[in-house]
Design an enzyme around this catalytic site. Structure first.
Site, mmCIF file in Angstrom:
data_model
loop_
_atom_site.group_PDB
_atom_site.id
_atom_site.type_symbol
_atom_site.label_atom_id
_atom_site.label_comp_id
_atom_site.label_asym_id
_atom_site.label_seq_id
_atom_site.Cartn_x
_atom_site.Cartn_y
_atom_site.Cartn_z
ATOM 1 N N LYS A 24 -7.865 11.253 9.196
ATOM 2 C CA LYS A 24 -7.972 10.767 7.813
ATOM 3 C C LYS A 24 -7.549 9.297 7.702
ATOM 4 O O LYS A 24 -8.239 8.488 7.096
ATOM 5 C CB LYS A 24 -7.072 11.626 6.912
ATOM 6 C CG LYS A 24 -6.846 11.042 5.530
ATOM 7 C CD LYS A 24 -5.959 11.905 4.663
ATOM 8 C CE LYS A 24 -4.478 11.665 4.808
ATOM 9 N NZ LYS A 24 -3.947 10.495 4.108
ATOM 10 N N ASN A 25 -6.394 8.975 8.304
ATOM 11 C CA ASN A 25 -5.848 7.637 8.064
ATOM 12 C C ASN A 25 -6.567 6.539 8.829
ATOM 13 O O ASN A 25 -6.234 5.363 8.708
ATOM 14 C CB ASN A 25 -4.346 7.626 8.357
ATOM 15 C CG ASN A 25 -3.591 8.430 7.312
ATOM 16 O OD1 ASN A 25 -4.162 8.801 6.283
ATOM 17 N ND2 ASN A 25 -2.333 8.716 7.574
ATOM 18 N N CYS A 118 2.671 8.828 -7.878
ATOM 19 C CA CYS A 118 3.812 8.411 -7.056
ATOM 20 C C CYS A 118 4.283 9.648 -6.300
ATOM 21 O O CYS A 118 5.431 10.041 -6.342
ATOM 22 C CB CYS A 118 4.926 7.814 -7.900
ATOM 23 S SG CYS A 118 5.575 8.923 -9.121
ATOM 24 N N ARG A 123 5.266 3.586 -4.752
ATOM 25 C CA ARG A 123 4.475 3.006 -3.646
ATOM 26 C C ARG A 123 3.931 1.668 -4.128
ATOM 27 O O ARG A 123 2.776 1.550 -4.530
ATOM 28 C CB ARG A 123 3.364 3.953 -3.214
ATOM 29 C CG ARG A 123 3.927 5.148 -2.468
ATOM 30 C CD ARG A 123 2.875 6.122 -2.060
ATOM 31 N NE ARG A 123 2.221 5.796 -0.805
ATOM 32 C CZ ARG A 123 1.363 6.604 -0.188
ATOM 33 N NH1 ARG A 123 1.084 7.777 -0.710
ATOM 34 N NH2 ARG A 123 0.798 6.243 0.940
ATOM 35 N N PRO A 124 4.796 0.643 -4.125
ATOM 36 C CA PRO A 124 4.369 -0.652 -4.647
ATOM 37 C C PRO A 124 3.248 -1.270 -3.816
ATOM 38 O O PRO A 124 3.024 -0.863 -2.668
ATOM 39 C CB PRO A 124 5.640 -1.516 -4.559
ATOM 40 C CG PRO A 124 6.597 -0.789 -3.696
ATOM 41 C CD PRO A 124 6.158 0.636 -3.577
ATOM 42 N N ASP A 126 3.009 -4.795 -3.766
ATOM 43 C CA ASP A 126 3.365 -6.216 -3.739
ATOM 44 C C ASP A 126 2.949 -6.911 -2.442
ATOM 45 O O ASP A 126 2.449 -8.048 -2.454
ATOM 46 C CB ASP A 126 4.880 -6.377 -3.971
ATOM 47 C CG ASP A 126 5.713 -5.516 -3.012
ATOM 48 O OD1 ASP A 126 5.282 -4.389 -2.698
ATOM 49 O OD2 ASP A 126 6.771 -5.979 -2.554
ATOM 50 N N ASP A 308 4.610 11.242 8.543
ATOM 51 C CA ASP A 308 3.615 12.251 8.168
ATOM 52 C C ASP A 308 3.828 13.582 8.900
ATOM 53 O O ASP A 308 3.286 14.609 8.489
ATOM 54 C CB ASP A 308 2.192 11.740 8.451
ATOM 55 C CG ASP A 308 1.842 10.545 7.591
ATOM 56 O OD1 ASP A 308 2.543 10.319 6.584
ATOM 57 O OD2 ASP A 308 0.879 9.829 7.915
ATOM 58 N N ILE A 330 10.859 6.140 5.494
ATOM 59 C CA ILE A 330 9.657 5.426 5.058
ATOM 60 C C ILE A 330 9.420 5.586 3.558
ATOM 61 O O ILE A 330 9.166 4.611 2.860
ATOM 62 C CB ILE A 330 8.403 5.913 5.840
ATOM 63 C CG1 ILE A 330 8.665 5.943 7.340
ATOM 64 C CG2 ILE A 330 7.186 5.044 5.503
ATOM 65 C CD1 ILE A 330 8.908 4.624 8.013
ATOM 66 N N ARG A 400 -6.877 17.311 0.624
ATOM 67 C CA ARG A 400 -7.043 15.855 0.740
ATOM 68 C C ARG A 400 -7.090 15.422 2.202
ATOM 69 O O ARG A 400 -7.676 14.383 2.517
ATOM 70 C CB ARG A 400 -5.874 15.137 0.059
ATOM 71 C CG ARG A 400 -5.958 15.058 -1.447
ATOM 72 C CD ARG A 400 -4.896 14.116 -1.985
ATOM 73 N NE ARG A 400 -4.726 13.006 -1.062
ATOM 74 C CZ ARG A 400 -3.560 12.545 -0.636
ATOM 75 N NH1 ARG A 400 -2.445 13.067 -1.044
ATOM 76 N NH2 ARG A 400 -3.514 11.531 0.211
#
Ligand code: EPU
Length: 419
Positions: A24-25, A118, A123-124, A126, A308, A330, A400
């Site tokens: 998936k990732n 969230c 989970r910013p 920036d 994960d 994390i 998902r």
């Protein structure tokens, strides 16, 4: 879909061979990267999971042609007609932020809202925004709408990340691959999925070196051309099935994965007392001995232990002799599975970043709700090792990221069904 459940009758040791799904990732950023290509991109080993379907909806919304047949996704971005991703689509999938780099890189502009929810704590974004600005994009963020534009094109630059963020590293690669000049990312994320994205982009004509190390150098090219690419196997799905084998004292073979990809977590299973043999195309797991607790498991960026895999391994350790300690570094809220595991009889104490799991003799089937993707998978692992019936609701979280999880576990003899 929303009210489907997974029902498990626990206590059956899993046995047999399974073929692992595509990652998936890795597939999600590769699907986004197809926006940068001229002509047709064919993505093989693409997992049939709801995040893939959400990605296809984003591409279709942008005017791309997108066809998923079996595990082969074909994309053509030649008729792309929009650079805006609607709030509804952004909120479907957290990794939708990856479209910022892909759209800026392909069209020099994009408009989107913040990615949804969230689930794992704040989970910013920036770092993503700062990086796009460094590459020369103007970014306006008003009332939750983010507008990015690079009227004079993106320009290669040096970017030092304050943290090796996976998504930010990918976004920079997507934005910089067709930028003018050279981009250097220092303190880049080193996850194998980053390497897979780089290999895809290079196959399309990109010039990216150093992926998989902390320094990635991207030499911008004018054009990329669609290619045929096979997505790497999913190491976290592998960790999940190994956990399920461990929780049931089973014996399985995971086919289609280079065992070295599992390096960052295999030693934990070995400490638990599992025999693991890694080959270049499969992983053999024998977990027939009683499980024992392990030393501290500290989640870290790659090559450290992956966050994960934390929840699924925690579920396997619930019945191991002795106490195991987890430190989650994390994400702020990544122990959401704990309440459900405790309801099933586990002894887990959480304090801030630390969770202490003290093994119990038995887990008991119970009615629980999936809290997030990996948390939901951990409930399947626990349910398989529990006495009696476990009923998991809100399984859309699990869908998902896992392709056909109940069929795969059934094929190993597990008593599991979707209702
Ligand atoms: N972070 C910031 N600011 C940013 C970006 C990240 O503070 O602008 C923080 C995050 O809040 C988090 C940490 O940095 O605390 C790590 O975030 P990272 O950007 O590395 O993660 P991600 O790209 O959002 C990907 C995976 C996750 C996986 C993490 C860490 C995808 C689609 N998602 O997320 O996968 O947990 O890397 O390895 O690749 C999952 O598969 O279950 C999953 C959540």
């Amino acid at each position: 879909m929303q009210n489907q459940k997974i029902v498990i009758e626990g206590g059956v040791p899993l046995r047999g061979d399974i073929k692992i799904q595509g990652a998936k990732n890795s597939s999600l950023p590769i699907i986004a990267a197809s926006l940068l290509c001229e002509g047709e991109t064919v993505i093989k080993n693409c997992p049939r999971i709801s995040d893939t379907y959400a990605s296809c909806r984003i591409l279709s919304h942008l005017g791309c042609r997108c066809n998923l047949s079996g595990n082969v996704l074909t994309v053509s971005a030649d008729k792309k007609s929009s650079c805006s991703v609607s709030d509804e689509l952004m909120s479907e999938m957290r990794s939708s932020i990856i479209y910022m780099g892909a759209l800026l890189g392909s069209s020099g502009e994009c408009c989107m809202t913040f990615p949804g929810g969230c689930e794992l704590g704040p989970r910013p974004i920036d770092m993503h925004i700062d990086a796009m600005k460094k590459l020369g994009a103007r970014v306006k963020d008003e009332y939750g709408i983010i507008e990015c534009s690079a009227p004079h094109g993106l320009k290669g630059t040096k970017i030092i990340l304050s943290y090796p963020s996976v998504g930010t590293t990918e976004n920079i690669m997507l934005a910089a691959v067709k930028a003018e000049g050279e981009t250097v990312i220092s303190n880049a994320a080193m996850e194998p999925e980053i390497t897979d994205l780089a290999e895809f982009l290079n196959k399309c004509g990109g010039r990216i070196k150093g992926a998989g190390t902390g320094k990635i150098v991207i030499d911008g090219v004018k054009k990329l051309y669609g290619c045929t690419y096979t997505v790497m196997p999913d190491r976290i799905a592998a960790a999940t099935y190994i956990s399920a084998a461990a929780a049931t004292n089973g014996e399985i073979n995971i086919l289609g994965i280079d065992g070295l990809l599992c390096d960052s977590f295999i030693s934990v299973f070995e400490q638990m007392g599992c025999y693991i043999y890694i080959y270049d195309d499969r992983v053999y797991v024998n977990a027939e001995r009683p499980l024992r607790s392990v030393g501290k498991i500290i989640t870290m960026p790659h090559p450290g232990f992956p966050t994960d895999a934390q929840a699924v391994i925690m579920a396997a350790l619930c019945k191991a002799r002795g106490s195991s300690i987890f430190v989650e570094n994390i994400f702020e809220s990544r122990y959401k599975q704990v309440d459900a595991l405790v309801k099933m009889g586990a002894n887990i104490k959480v304090s801030g970043k630390t969770a202490v799991v003290t093994g119990v003799k038995r887990l008991y089937g119970s009615k629980v709700s999936a809290t997030d993707l990996r948390g939901g998978a951990s409930m399947i692992v626990a349910g398989l090792g529990a006495d009696g019936k476990t009923e998991i609701s809100d399984i859309y979280h699990i869908d998902r990221g896992y392709e056909n999880i109940e069929n795969i576990i059934s094929s190993l003899g597990g008593k599991i069904k979707r209702i």
